[in-house]
Design a protein around this motif. Sequence first.
Motif, PDB file in Angstrom:
ATOM      1  N   VAL A  58      -6.708  17.310 -26.555  1.00  0.00           N
ATOM      2  CA  VAL A  58      -6.467  16.767 -25.624  1.00  0.00           C
ATOM      3  C   VAL A  58      -6.628  15.064 -25.333  1.00  0.00           C
ATOM      4  O   VAL A  58      -8.229  14.986 -26.204  1.00  0.00           O
ATOM      5  CB  VAL A  58      -6.870  17.650 -24.375  1.00  0.00           C
ATOM      6  CG1 VAL A  58      -8.144  17.403 -23.563  1.00  0.00           C
ATOM      7  CG2 VAL A  58      -6.031  16.699 -22.648  1.00  0.00           C
ATOM      8  N   ALA A  59      -6.278  14.730 -24.744  1.00  0.00           N
ATOM      9  CA  ALA A  59      -6.881  12.763 -24.689  1.00  0.00           C
ATOM     10  C   ALA A  59      -7.758  12.582 -23.865  1.00  0.00           C
ATOM     11  O   ALA A  59      -7.397  11.920 -23.018  1.00  0.00           O
ATOM     12  CB  ALA A  59      -5.764  11.872 -24.723  1.00  0.00           C
ATOM     13  N   ASP A  60      -9.367  13.055 -23.709  1.00  0.00           N
ATOM     14  CA  ASP A  60     -10.029  12.363 -22.686  1.00  0.00           C
ATOM     15  C   ASP A  60     -11.006  13.142 -24.257  1.00  0.00           C
ATOM     16  O   ASP A  60     -11.423  13.167 -25.236  1.00  0.00           O
ATOM     17  CB  ASP A  60     -10.926  13.443 -22.348  1.00  0.00           C
ATOM     18  CG  ASP A  60     -10.937  15.531 -22.093  1.00  0.00           C
ATOM     19  OD1 ASP A  60     -11.169  15.526 -23.420  1.00  0.00           O
ATOM     20  OD2 ASP A  60     -11.036  16.060 -20.697  1.00  0.00           O
ATOM     21  N   MET A  61     -12.999  12.388 -23.966  1.00  0.00           N
ATOM     22  CA  MET A  61     -13.659  12.370 -25.495  1.00  0.00           C
ATOM     23  C   MET A  61     -14.362  12.863 -24.903  1.00  0.00           C
ATOM     24  O   MET A  61     -14.944  13.535 -24.370  1.00  0.00           O
ATOM     25  CB  MET A  61     -14.035  10.463 -25.375  1.00  0.00           C
ATOM     26  CG  MET A  61     -12.919   9.305 -25.429  1.00  0.00           C
ATOM     27  SD  MET A  61     -13.460   7.914 -25.914  1.00  0.00           S
ATOM     28  CE  MET A  61     -13.613   7.382 -24.555  1.00  0.00           C
ATOM     29  N   ASP A  62     -15.455  13.343 -26.046  1.00  0.00           N
ATOM     30  CA  ASP A  62     -16.718  14.241 -26.438  1.00  0.00           C
ATOM     31  C   ASP A  62     -17.731  13.157 -25.988  1.00  0.00           C
ATOM     32  O   ASP A  62     -18.819  13.860 -26.304  1.00  0.00           O
ATOM     33  CB  ASP A  62     -16.456  15.174 -27.466  1.00  0.00           C
ATOM     34  CG  ASP A  62     -15.675  16.392 -27.529  1.00  0.00           C
ATOM     35  OD1 ASP A  62     -15.669  16.988 -26.390  1.00  0.00           O
ATOM     36  OD2 ASP A  62     -14.901  17.189 -28.374  1.00  0.00           O
ATOM     37  N   PHE A  63     -17.993  12.386 -25.736  1.00  0.00           N
ATOM     38  CA  PHE A  63     -18.644  10.887 -25.751  1.00  0.00           C
ATOM     39  C   PHE A  63     -19.258  10.942 -24.162  1.00  0.00           C
ATOM     40  O   PHE A  63     -18.334  11.004 -23.162  1.00  0.00           O
ATOM     41  CB  PHE A  63     -18.495   9.965 -26.017  1.00  0.00           C
ATOM     42  CG  PHE A  63     -18.253   9.773 -27.145  1.00  0.00           C
ATOM     43  CD1 PHE A  63     -18.520  10.801 -29.057  1.00  0.00           C
ATOM     44  CD2 PHE A  63     -16.877   9.281 -27.975  1.00  0.00           C
ATOM     45  CE1 PHE A  63     -18.244  10.380 -30.500  1.00  0.00           C
ATOM     46  CE2 PHE A  63     -16.190   8.936 -29.195  1.00  0.00           C
ATOM     47  CZ  PHE A  63     -17.294   8.910 -30.369  1.00  0.00           C
ATOM     48  N   ALA A  64     -20.173  10.536 -24.391  1.00  0.00           N
ATOM     49  CA  ALA A  64     -20.784  10.689 -22.868  1.00  0.00           C
ATOM     50  C   ALA A  64     -19.972   9.793 -21.858  1.00  0.00           C
ATOM     51  O   ALA A  64     -20.293   8.657 -22.267  1.00  0.00           O
ATOM     52  CB  ALA A  64     -22.121  10.688 -22.339  1.00  0.00           C
ATOM     53  N   THR A  65     -20.146   9.635 -20.448  1.00  0.00           N
ATOM     54  CA  THR A  65     -19.604   9.359 -19.766  1.00  0.00           C
ATOM     55  C   THR A  65     -20.659   7.968 -19.932  1.00  0.00           C
ATOM     56  O   THR A  65     -21.739   8.268 -19.966  1.00  0.00           O
ATOM     57  CB  THR A  65     -18.923   9.342 -18.290  1.00  0.00           C
ATOM     58  OG1 THR A  65     -17.700   9.919 -18.621  1.00  0.00           O
ATOM     59  CG2 THR A  65     -19.061   8.563 -17.580  1.00  0.00           C
ATOM     60  N   PRO A  66     -19.891   6.776 -20.419  1.00  0.00           N
ATOM     61  CA  PRO A  66     -21.548   5.027 -20.115  1.00  0.00           C
ATOM     62  C   PRO A  66     -22.333   6.107 -18.976  1.00  0.00           C
ATOM     63  O   PRO A  66     -22.372   6.216 -17.924  1.00  0.00           O
ATOM     64  CB  PRO A  66     -20.511   4.243 -19.483  1.00  0.00           C
ATOM     65  CG  PRO A  66     -19.235   4.398 -20.133  1.00  0.00           C
ATOM     66  CD  PRO A  66     -18.481   5.982 -19.748  1.00  0.00           C
ATOM     67  N   PRO A  67     -24.099   5.783 -19.573  1.00  0.00           N
ATOM     68  CA  PRO A  67     -24.742   5.808 -18.205  1.00  0.00           C
ATOM     69  C   PRO A  67     -24.809   5.091 -17.806  1.00  0.00           C
ATOM     70  O   PRO A  67     -25.262   5.315 -16.386  1.00  0.00           O
ATOM     71  CB  PRO A  67     -26.440   5.465 -19.359  1.00  0.00           C
ATOM     72  CG  PRO A  67     -25.381   4.985 -20.609  1.00  0.00           C
ATOM     73  CD  PRO A  67     -24.189   5.123 -20.711  1.00  0.00           C
ATOM     74  N   GLU A  68     -24.209   3.913 -17.186  1.00  0.00           N
ATOM     75  CA  GLU A  68     -24.581   2.789 -15.842  1.00  0.00           C
ATOM     76  C   GLU A  68     -23.639   3.200 -15.055  1.00  0.00           C
ATOM     77  O   GLU A  68     -23.802   3.012 -13.675  1.00  0.00           O
ATOM     78  CB  GLU A  68     -24.197   1.549 -16.263  1.00  0.00           C
ATOM     79  CG  GLU A  68     -24.489   0.744 -17.533  1.00  0.00           C
ATOM     80  CD  GLU A  68     -24.425   1.397 -19.357  1.00  0.00           C
ATOM     81  OE1 GLU A  68     -25.054   0.290 -19.566  1.00  0.00           O
ATOM     82  OE2 GLU A  68     -23.681   1.670 -19.161  1.00  0.00           O
ATOM     83  N   VAL A  69     -22.153   4.356 -15.535  1.00  0.00           N
ATOM     84  CA  VAL A  69     -21.586   4.797 -14.458  1.00  0.00           C
ATOM     85  C   VAL A  69     -22.546   6.337 -14.010  1.00  0.00           C
ATOM     86  O   VAL A  69     -21.980   6.120 -12.649  1.00  0.00           O
ATOM     87  CB  VAL A  69     -20.026   4.993 -15.325  1.00  0.00           C
ATOM     88  CG1 VAL A  69     -19.224   5.758 -14.640  1.00  0.00           C
ATOM     89  CG2 VAL A  69     -19.470   4.157 -15.503  1.00  0.00           C
ATOM     90  N   LEU A  70     -22.792   7.294 -15.335  1.00  0.00           N
ATOM     91  CA  LEU A  70     -23.458   7.913 -14.177  1.00  0.00           C
ATOM     92  C   LEU A  70     -24.694   7.443 -13.059  1.00  0.00           C
ATOM     93  O   LEU A  70     -24.660   8.770 -12.521  1.00  0.00           O
ATOM     94  CB  LEU A  70     -24.009   8.727 -15.473  1.00  0.00           C
ATOM     95  CG  LEU A  70     -22.723   9.706 -16.638  1.00  0.00           C
ATOM     96  CD1 LEU A  70     -23.733  10.244 -17.445  1.00  0.00           C
ATOM     97  CD2 LEU A  70     -21.657  10.092 -15.871  1.00  0.00           C
ATOM     98  N   GLU A  71     -25.445   6.672 -13.779  1.00  0.00           N
ATOM     99  CA  GLU A  71     -26.424   6.488 -12.419  1.00  0.00           C
ATOM    100  C   GLU A  71     -25.721   5.872 -11.056  1.00  0.00           C
ATOM    101  O   GLU A  71     -26.515   5.804 -10.208  1.00  0.00           O
ATOM    102  CB  GLU A  71     -27.249   4.451 -13.698  1.00  0.00           C
ATOM    103  CG  GLU A  71     -28.803   4.704 -12.703  1.00  0.00           C
ATOM    104  CD  GLU A  71     -28.868   5.618 -11.949  1.00  0.00           C
ATOM    105  OE1 GLU A  71     -30.094   5.624 -10.632  1.00  0.00           O
ATOM    106  OE2 GLU A  71     -29.473   6.962 -12.795  1.00  0.00           O
TER     107      GLU A  71
END
Length: 414
Positions: A58-71
Amino acid sequence: MGSVLVLIEKEMKYDFDEIIDRQGTNSLSVEGWKQSIFGLDRDATFSWPDNDFIRMWVADMDFATPPEVLEAVRKRVGQKILGYTKVYEQEYYDVLSAWFWKRFQWKIDLEHLVFAPGIVPALNQLVPLLIKSHEGILINTPSYAPFKKAGDYSNRQVYYSRLLNKDGYYEMDYTDIIQQLEDCSKNIKLFIFCHPHNPTGRVWTREELLRIGQVCLERDIWIISDEIHSDLLRSGQTHIPLAALFPEAEKLITCTAPSKTFNLAGSMMSHIFIPHVGIRKQWKQLYADYYSPLSIVATKAAYQEGEEWLEQLKIYLDDNFTYLQGRLKELLPKAGFRVPEATYLAWIDVSAYIEEQPQKDDLAGIFVDKGLLVNDGKMFVDHGEGYIRLNIACPRSVLEKGIQRFADALLNLG
């Protein structure tokens, strides 16, 4: 020398090699694959333990969402109340406008903007607003399956125009498109366009865009342009929004979202641009809902602060594709593969390895037996037989194991 050091420092800022445990997050990729790929109950068992599968489907990534977004999300949660919410602040719209102008030189018209929880729901909602029950839809194939499903959902007939495959480089067949649009028996009134294209990864050129736009608009055909992959380009590629070439076209709707760009698929926030006043009015009457406050702040932060993360992501994806191409040549020289111009999805022709195999109609089953989850080309409506779509938006160590399992499956058939 100094500029090289700066580049290295920038490339090291985000860790795309991090292995993230997604178990227990209700992830479609991790916990919903049995139902989605095979239509089985979640308790169905396979020869591999669930935790040992490599997931490249499925087309989502196994990378962390940008830390700026999480913050930004953490900060919003810290405000303690998650009440009824819409986008009222002007800054959100300013950030959105700045992104599209800087990246694509497209001056968006905020009067045209409506929100949706995703492009797939938007397609399902748009189709019955745009065309009547006796009118048809045209799509290019192979196609992202929800394009067809959007027609099926509203009982509209969907017709296919096969893309021309020239050694892995796909082009639109304008002769066929025109013939179908002018076929009164089909009564086609809507063209759903994937730009850049999923699953082939084509970035359509200015000339191609001008031609398809003119072909449709001169015949009074609605166009929905799905541009969700527009930020995920290979180095040297340029995305041109179709609407930027036809700024006066009322029958051209553009669908965009931050979900693919910033790994925010679960945030459920998309931007749909509807120039037609009447259709936009109907949309707002039917679908002008409240939105998640966390989705709003996540989207704003992504577009406002996520550009450096995106640029580093693109470098990592370019390198992953280079690695994939080399390994396929080494391990599976008869496989057909061309590095896509956009997306993080590899479209691989494995037909040379399965032609004489009884399992050729169950490619996903072949790979699951090797502990690898992939998308079978048959999932892409038509003209995808013998292909696999592989999601390479994962840490290199995962990609290395995945390609080895991919090769093992094809080389040990029968």
